[in-house]
Design an enzyme around this catalytic site. Structure first.
Site, PDB file in Angstrom:
ATOM      1  N   CYS A  62       0.864  -1.184   0.000  1.00 35.57           N
ATOM      2  CA  CYS A  62       0.000   0.000   0.000  1.00 35.57           C
ATOM      3  C   CYS A  62       0.899   1.231   0.000  1.00 35.57           C
ATOM      4  CB  CYS A  62      -0.985  -0.020   1.166  1.00 35.57           C
ATOM      5  SG  CYS A  62      -0.225  -0.029   2.812  1.00 35.57           S
TER       6      CYS A  62
ATOM      7  N   ASN B   9       2.257   1.342   4.410  1.00 34.39           N
ATOM      8  CA  ASN B   9       2.547   0.054   5.073  1.00 34.39           C
ATOM      9  C   ASN B   9       2.203   0.089   6.570  1.00 34.39           C
ATOM     10  OD1 ASN B   9       5.416  -2.158   5.639  1.00 34.39           O
ATOM     11  ND2 ASN B   9       3.338  -2.710   5.149  1.00 34.39           N
TER      12      ASN B   9
ATOM     13  N   CYS C  63      -1.488   0.581   7.316  1.00 31.67           N
ATOM     14  CA  CYS C  63      -2.940   0.342   7.400  1.00 31.67           C
ATOM     15  C   CYS C  63      -3.368  -0.866   6.568  1.00 31.67           C
ATOM     16  CB  CYS C  63      -3.720   1.583   6.953  1.00 31.67           C
ATOM     17  SG  CYS C  63      -3.427   3.033   7.991  1.00 31.67           S
ATOM     18  N   ARG C  64      -3.474  -0.682   5.256  1.00 30.14           N
ATOM     19  CA  ARG C  64      -4.068  -1.735   4.425  1.00 30.14           C
ATOM     20  C   ARG C  64      -3.170  -2.958   4.247  1.00 30.14           C
ATOM     21  NH1 ARG C  64      -5.173   2.267  -0.407  1.00 30.14           N
ATOM     22  NH2 ARG C  64      -3.320   3.142   0.618  1.00 30.14           N
ATOM     23  N   SER C  65      -1.897  -2.733   3.873  1.00 35.18           N
ATOM     24  CA  SER C  65      -1.067  -3.916   3.570  1.00 35.18           C
ATOM     25  C   SER C  65      -0.718  -4.755   4.797  1.00 35.18           C
ATOM     26  CB  SER C  65       0.166  -3.540   2.748  1.00 35.18           C
ATOM     27  OG  SER C  65       1.031  -2.675   3.446  1.00 35.18           O
TER      28      SER C  65
ATOM     29  N   ASP D 266      -8.113   4.018   0.783  1.00 35.48           N
ATOM     30  CA  ASP D 266      -7.153   4.358   1.828  1.00 35.48           C
ATOM     31  C   ASP D 266      -7.899   4.785   3.099  1.00 35.48           C
ATOM     32  OD1 ASP D 266      -5.180   5.364   3.411  1.00 35.48           O
ATOM     33  OD2 ASP D 266      -4.350   6.720   1.903  1.00 35.48           O
TER      34      ASP D 266
HETATM   35  P1  4NP Z   1      -1.846   2.733   4.049  1.00 36.70           P
HETATM   36  O1  4NP Z   1      -2.448   4.100   4.638  1.00 36.70           O
HETATM   37  O2  4NP Z   1      -1.258   3.060   2.700  1.00 36.70           O
HETATM   38  O3  4NP Z   1      -3.028   1.844   3.953  1.00 36.70           O
HETATM   39  O4  4NP Z   1      -0.795   2.264   5.042  1.00 36.70           O
HETATM   40  C1  4NP Z   1      -1.673   5.267   4.673  1.00 36.70           C
HETATM   41  C2  4NP Z   1      -0.825   5.482   5.723  1.00 36.70           C
HETATM   42  C3  4NP Z   1      -0.089   6.654   5.775  1.00 36.70           C
HETATM   43  C4  4NP Z   1      -0.211   7.598   4.780  1.00 36.70           C
HETATM   44  C5  4NP Z   1      -1.053   7.366   3.709  1.00 36.70           C
HETATM   45  C6  4NP Z   1      -1.789   6.195   3.659  1.00 36.70           C
HETATM   46  N1  4NP Z   1       0.520   8.804   4.844  1.00 36.70           N
HETATM   47  O5  4NP Z   1       0.329   9.664   3.962  1.00 36.70           O
HETATM   48  O6  4NP Z   1       1.308   8.994   5.769  1.00 36.70           O
END
Ligand code: 4NP
Length: 156
Positions: free
Chosen positions: A12, A15, A17-19, A127
């Site tokens: 993602c 790294n 939340c989703r992944s 997201d």
């Molecule tokens: P993820 O979510 O891609 O599912 O881990 C996010 C976590 C952090 C950020 C964006 C999306 N960020 O911009 O910091």
């Protein structure tokens, strides 16, 4: 069952939340179906390198009885494109980023995770990080459905 241990990487943006949730769900499904597999997750971005999963992601995994507090975020590296057989992007933006960073001669198959789910092919896992509502339970349901389908396919 394939002849050698497959290696699967979930990707993602951050790294956190989703992944990590996809990784946790897939580890559980692989164990359930008796699939031996190498699994990891990574982010295309570097903002959260070394961080544990977002507290909302940790809490959501805990509801499913899975402790992901010891996961640590890392960024995708060139070697991932050779080490992993399958790299699954959570959304089209991550997929485009992965394709842009893929080195010459990369052997990994890079696709959207939801291509594993009948009826959801080509769609994104939203997201949840900056969403005003807590949509992590929904995120879990989606990655768990994909993880189940993927584990069953690779175990065949
Ligand atoms: P993820 O979510 O891609 O599912 O881990 C996010 C976590 C952090 C950020 C964006 C999306 N960020 O911009 O910091």
């Amino acid at each position: 069952m394939s002849e050698r241990t497959p290696a699967v990487l979930f990707v993602c943006l951050g790294n956190i939340c989703r992944s990590p949730l996809a990784e946790a769900a897939f580890r559980a499904e692989a164990e359930r179906v008796g699939l031996e597999v190498e699994v990891d997750s990574a982010g295309t971005g570097d903002w959260h390198v070394g961080d544990p999963p977002d507290p909302r992601a940790q809490a959501t995994a805990m509801v499913a009885g899975i402790d992901i507090s010891d996961y640590r975020a890392r960024q995708v590296v060139e070697d991932d494109f050779f080490r992993y057989d399958h790299i699954f992007a959570m959304d089209a933006k991550n997929l485009a980023n992965l394709n842009a960073m893929a080195p010459t001669g990369a052997t990994a198959e890079v696709t959207l995770l939801l291509n594993e789910v009948k009826g959801r092919e080509g769609t994104n896992i939203r997201d949840p990080y900056l969403d005003r509502e807590n949509i992590f339970a929904y995120t879990w349901d989606v990655v768990a459905e994909a993880a189940k389908a993927l584990a069953e396919r690779l175990a065949r």
